[in-house]
Write a protein that holds these residues in place. Structure first.
Motif, mmCIF file in Angstrom:
data_model
loop_
_atom_site.group_PDB
_atom_site.id
_atom_site.type_symbol
_atom_site.label_atom_id
_atom_site.label_comp_id
_atom_site.label_asym_id
_atom_site.label_seq_id
_atom_site.Cartn_x
_atom_site.Cartn_y
_atom_site.Cartn_z
ATOM 1 N N ILE A 174 0.909 -1.203 -0.030
ATOM 2 C CA ILE A 174 -0.071 0.084 0.084
ATOM 3 C C ILE A 174 0.813 1.258 -0.135
ATOM 4 O O ILE A 174 1.938 1.326 0.860
ATOM 5 N N VAL A 175 0.556 2.051 -0.975
ATOM 6 C CA VAL A 175 1.346 3.209 -1.146
ATOM 7 C C VAL A 175 0.721 4.566 -1.293
ATOM 8 O O VAL A 175 -0.467 4.500 -2.148
ATOM 9 N N ALA A 176 0.997 5.614 -0.837
ATOM 10 C CA ALA A 176 0.238 6.882 -0.989
ATOM 11 C C ALA A 176 0.526 7.296 -2.483
ATOM 12 O O ALA A 176 1.320 7.188 -2.951
ATOM 13 N N THR A 177 -0.599 7.806 -3.077
ATOM 14 C CA THR A 177 -0.459 8.471 -4.370
ATOM 15 C C THR A 177 0.535 9.628 -4.612
ATOM 16 O O THR A 177 1.418 9.670 -5.647
ATOM 17 N N ASP A 178 0.917 10.344 -3.521
ATOM 18 C CA ASP A 178 1.863 11.207 -3.626
ATOM 19 C C ASP A 178 3.255 10.773 -3.909
ATOM 20 O O ASP A 178 4.284 11.453 -4.266
ATOM 21 N N ARG A 179 3.296 9.487 -3.744
ATOM 22 C CA ARG A 179 4.657 8.763 -3.901
ATOM 23 C C ARG A 179 4.760 8.209 -5.404
ATOM 24 O O ARG A 179 5.783 7.609 -5.911
#
Length: 141
Positions: A28-33
């Motif tokens: 799971i990764v934040a979209t800003d990354r």
């Protein structure tokens, strides 16, 4: 063929399987990354950068990474929807297995003319260009 056995122990059933089970953990990764990451091909040529993500609201899955390429300060820039599964993360960039010349012929649009969300034939054409099947197609056997 895997066999299973049941044993009774204190009224509870225990299951044992002859073959191991593989557990896949989500990443799971934040979209800003993701937004702003560079996209290169196998030769290291710059193809663009991730400008947007397009999500299937029914499934919650990312279907496209929209790459921006060309232009100066947004003028003349083209946006290329790329099927999410066509991208491979490599260190700080993404890899897209495609020649730069081929990428330039990919379906694209400009900032002011996004494809209509219900134009499935257009999105299917994008998937076919990259040699993938749209995730909403179900193969009936």
């Amino acid at each position: 063929m895997a066999t299973d056995a049941c044993t009774q122990e204190g009224g509870a059933k225990e299951m044992s399987f002859a073959s191991p089970v593989t557990v896949v953990h989500p990443r799971i990764v934040a979209t800003d990354r993701i937004i702003g990451k560079r996209v290169k091909n196998a030769l290291g040529e710059y193809l663009g950068e991730v400008h947007h993500l397009m999500v299937d609201m029914a499934s919650g899955s990312i279907v496209f990474a929209v790459l921006s390429s060309g232009g100066i300060m947004g003028l003349g820039e083209k946006l290329y929807p790329v099927p999410w599964q066509a991208l491979t993360e490599e260190e700080d960039d993404f890899l897209l297995k495609m020649r730069k010349e081929t990428m330039e012929t990919a379906p694209n649009f400009d900032r002011g003319h996004w494809p209509k969300a219900d134009d499935l034939s257009w999105f299917e054409r994008v998937y076919r260009f990259y040699d993938y099947s749209p995730p909403w197609e179900i193969e009936i056997k």
